[in-house]
Design a protein around this motif. Structure first.
Motif, mmCIF file in Angstrom:
data_model
loop_
_atom_site.group_PDB
_atom_site.id
_atom_site.type_symbol
_atom_site.label_atom_id
_atom_site.label_comp_id
_atom_site.label_asym_id
_atom_site.label_seq_id
_atom_site.Cartn_x
_atom_site.Cartn_y
_atom_site.Cartn_z
ATOM 1 N N ALA A 123 0.864 -1.260 0.062
ATOM 2 C CA ALA A 123 -0.052 -0.133 0.294
ATOM 3 C C ALA A 123 0.863 1.099 0.072
ATOM 4 O O ALA A 123 0.634 2.277 -0.673
ATOM 5 N N TYR A 124 2.018 1.315 0.842
ATOM 6 C CA TYR A 124 2.814 2.331 0.912
ATOM 7 C C TYR A 124 3.616 2.681 -0.632
ATOM 8 O O TYR A 124 3.658 3.815 -0.931
ATOM 9 N N ASP A 125 3.979 1.229 -1.018
ATOM 10 C CA ASP A 125 4.478 1.486 -2.527
ATOM 11 C C ASP A 125 3.429 2.022 -3.590
ATOM 12 O O ASP A 125 3.978 3.097 -4.214
ATOM 13 N N CYS A 126 2.288 1.845 -3.309
ATOM 14 C CA CYS A 126 1.195 2.403 -4.223
ATOM 15 C C CYS A 126 1.247 3.974 -4.025
ATOM 16 O O CYS A 126 1.162 4.708 -4.979
ATOM 17 N N TYR A 127 1.179 4.183 -2.859
ATOM 18 C CA TYR A 127 0.942 5.598 -2.570
ATOM 19 C C TYR A 127 2.278 6.518 -2.941
ATOM 20 O O TYR A 127 2.042 7.579 -3.334
ATOM 21 N N VAL A 128 3.383 6.100 -2.875
ATOM 22 C CA VAL A 128 4.730 6.810 -3.340
ATOM 23 C C VAL A 128 4.336 6.916 -4.857
ATOM 24 O O VAL A 128 4.590 7.849 -5.468
ATOM 25 N N ALA A 129 4.107 5.707 -5.546
ATOM 26 C CA ALA A 129 4.090 5.761 -6.996
ATOM 27 C C ALA A 129 2.937 6.616 -7.663
ATOM 28 O O ALA A 129 3.147 7.329 -8.542
ATOM 29 N N VAL A 130 1.757 6.608 -6.891
ATOM 30 C CA VAL A 130 0.623 7.580 -7.139
ATOM 31 C C VAL A 130 0.677 9.232 -6.990
ATOM 32 O O VAL A 130 0.610 9.812 -7.550
ATOM 33 N N CYS A 131 1.207 9.358 -5.544
ATOM 34 C CA CYS A 131 1.060 10.579 -5.239
ATOM 35 C C CYS A 131 2.544 11.306 -5.394
ATOM 36 O O CYS A 131 2.615 12.568 -5.177
ATOM 37 N N GLN A 132 3.491 10.595 -5.386
ATOM 38 C CA GLN A 132 4.899 11.272 -5.363
ATOM 39 C C GLN A 132 5.673 10.695 -6.438
ATOM 40 O O GLN A 132 6.893 9.930 -6.351
ATOM 41 N N PRO A 133 5.132 10.577 -7.896
ATOM 42 C CA PRO A 133 5.792 9.641 -8.971
ATOM 43 C C PRO A 133 7.303 10.303 -9.298
ATOM 44 O O PRO A 133 8.097 9.546 -9.610
ATOM 45 N N LEU A 134 7.345 11.640 -9.243
ATOM 46 C CA LEU A 134 8.841 12.062 -9.737
ATOM 47 C C LEU A 134 9.758 11.720 -8.658
ATOM 48 O O LEU A 134 10.972 11.599 -9.178
ATOM 49 N N HIS A 135 9.244 11.320 -7.574
ATOM 50 C CA HIS A 135 10.265 11.308 -6.242
ATOM 51 C C HIS A 135 10.233 9.534 -6.080
ATOM 52 O O HIS A 135 11.032 9.379 -4.926
ATOM 53 N N TYR A 136 9.593 9.011 -6.874
ATOM 54 C CA TYR A 136 9.504 7.453 -6.383
ATOM 55 C C TYR A 136 10.818 6.701 -6.220
ATOM 56 O O TYR A 136 11.034 6.002 -5.325
ATOM 57 N N MET A 137 11.752 6.807 -7.491
ATOM 58 C CA MET A 137 12.917 6.177 -7.428
ATOM 59 C C MET A 137 13.853 6.609 -6.147
ATOM 60 O O MET A 137 14.790 5.826 -5.745
ATOM 61 N N ALA A 138 13.700 7.759 -5.889
ATOM 62 C CA ALA A 138 14.559 8.306 -4.900
ATOM 63 C C ALA A 138 14.089 7.830 -3.485
ATOM 64 O O ALA A 138 15.008 7.681 -2.560
ATOM 65 N N ILE A 139 12.664 7.657 -3.172
ATOM 66 C CA ILE A 139 12.282 7.429 -2.091
ATOM 67 C C ILE A 139 12.433 5.623 -1.720
ATOM 68 O O ILE A 139 12.870 5.177 -0.530
ATOM 69 N N MET A 140 11.801 5.009 -3.089
ATOM 70 C CA MET A 140 11.755 3.559 -2.851
ATOM 71 C C MET A 140 13.112 3.140 -3.576
ATOM 72 O O MET A 140 13.287 2.323 -4.584
ATOM 73 N N THR A 141 14.207 3.318 -2.742
ATOM 74 C CA THR A 141 15.499 2.629 -2.945
ATOM 75 C C THR A 141 15.572 1.393 -2.866
ATOM 76 O O THR A 141 14.651 0.730 -2.109
ATOM 77 N N LYS A 142 16.462 0.647 -3.152
ATOM 78 C CA LYS A 142 16.620 -0.828 -2.948
ATOM 79 C C LYS A 142 17.060 -1.041 -1.462
ATOM 80 O O LYS A 142 16.622 -1.844 -0.882
ATOM 81 N N ARG A 143 17.841 -0.139 -0.808
ATOM 82 C CA ARG A 143 18.106 -0.208 0.570
ATOM 83 C C ARG A 143 16.809 0.103 1.329
ATOM 84 O O ARG A 143 16.685 -0.707 2.532
ATOM 85 N N CYS A 144 15.743 0.882 1.027
ATOM 86 C CA CYS A 144 14.432 0.969 1.546
ATOM 87 C C CYS A 144 13.740 0.112 1.460
ATOM 88 O O CYS A 144 13.138 -0.335 2.457
ATOM 89 N N CYS A 145 13.554 -0.601 0.286
ATOM 90 C CA CYS A 145 12.885 -1.836 0.111
ATOM 91 C C CYS A 145 13.306 -3.085 1.152
ATOM 92 O O CYS A 145 12.657 -3.626 1.611
#
Length: 292
Positions: A123-145
């Motif tokens: 659900a959090y991954d969907c939130y970041v993808a929908v609400c902050q698409p431009l910052h998605y890769m910066a937020i959902m880094t491999k380390r974060c996952c």
């Protein structure tokens, strides 16, 4: 003599789903088909192993969402395989005894897989993808996952260790489990000691995990819905709502059965209800999740 009887006995007997020989054969055939469909997949539909292999091999599926989905499928597979093989063997076998250590291991895996909550992360991954698409890769880094997965796996394993320790510290005066698996409610019914501590631990730890997971999902969905309603493209809105609808279906099936089965005191336990609900979330839900 009573104390000796409590400590020397080292085997449980699973009474299973039914004593009717004809019904046992029917159930064995049905659950074998469900097992094949769920684990391997058939008739063009992927089972859990099929989904894991597909995500692993397909380059275009190497995204964060499918990374989490692969782990969700793995947990479902552990959950299902911990219960189904033993249950099917007991349907055609006269020897339904289980060593106490085997019961404890089944209970531990069952509890751990049931409390490793990956749905809030999705659900959090969907939130970041929908609400902050431009910052998605910066937020959902491999380390974060990896960090998020480590947290949920650790939480599930620690909770399972606590539940298993509390359960098997009890003294059991009866050794026939009127169930098809070593689950919390039927085991509590066998104890001749006070189970208030177990009830309290289940309500506090299990309840806090379930409620915090639900809150995380609801907060993510509230933000997603707010963002979707502001989209101009109807196709984009439909795509997001379609993804959220499937996620919501899995969430409702999962948490609905958990609250119904576990978050009450053992005095309110109903054997027939518990068998039906346990059968639903250990057999039916893992079969439906890959399709959903």
């Amino acid at each position: 003599m009573e104390d000796v009887n409590k400590t020397v006995h080292s085997e449980f007997t699973l009474l299973g789903l039914t004593e009717d020989p004809r019904l046992k054969l029917i159930l064995f055939a049905v659950f074998t088909g469900v097992y094949i469909l769920t684990v391997i997949g058939s008739m063009g539909m992927n089972g859990n192993i099929g989904i894991i292999v597909l995500i692993w091999l397909s380059l275009h599926l190497q995204t964060r969402m499918y990374f989490f989905l692969r782990h969700l499928t793995f947990v479902d597979l552990c959950y299902f395989s911990d219960i189904s093989p033993r249950m099917r063997v007991d349907l055609i076998s006269e020897n339904r005894r289980m060593f106490c250590i085997s019961c404890a291991m089944q209970f531990f895996i069952f509890s751990a897989a049931g409390t490793i909550e990956l749905l809030p992360i999705i659900a959090y991954d969907c939130y970041v993808a929908v609400c902050q698409p431009l910052h998605y890769m910066a937020i959902m880094t491999k380390r974060c996952c990896v960090l998020l997965l480590t947290m949920v796996y650790s939480g599930g394993i620690i909770h399972s260790m606590i539940e298993t320790g509390c359960m098997f510290r009890l003294a059991f005066c009866h050794w026939e489990i009127c169930h098809f698996c070593c689950d919390i409610p039927p085991l509590l019914k066998l104890s001749c000691t006070n189970t208030f501590t177990n009830d309290l631990v289940l309500l506090i730890f299990g309840g806090s995990l379930a409620i915090s997971s639900l809150l995380a999902v609801f907060i993510s969905y509230a933000a997603i819905i707010s963002a979707v309603l502001q989209m101009r493209s109807s196709a984009a809105r439909l795509g997001v709502f379609s993804t959220c609808a499937s996620h919501s279906t899995v969430l409702t099936l999962c948490f609905g059965t958990i609250f119904f089965t576990y978050l009450h005191f053992s005095s309110a336990y109903s054997l027939d209800q518990d068998k039906a609900v346990t059968l639903f979330y250990t057999i039916v839900i893992p079969m439906l999740n890959p399709l959903i």
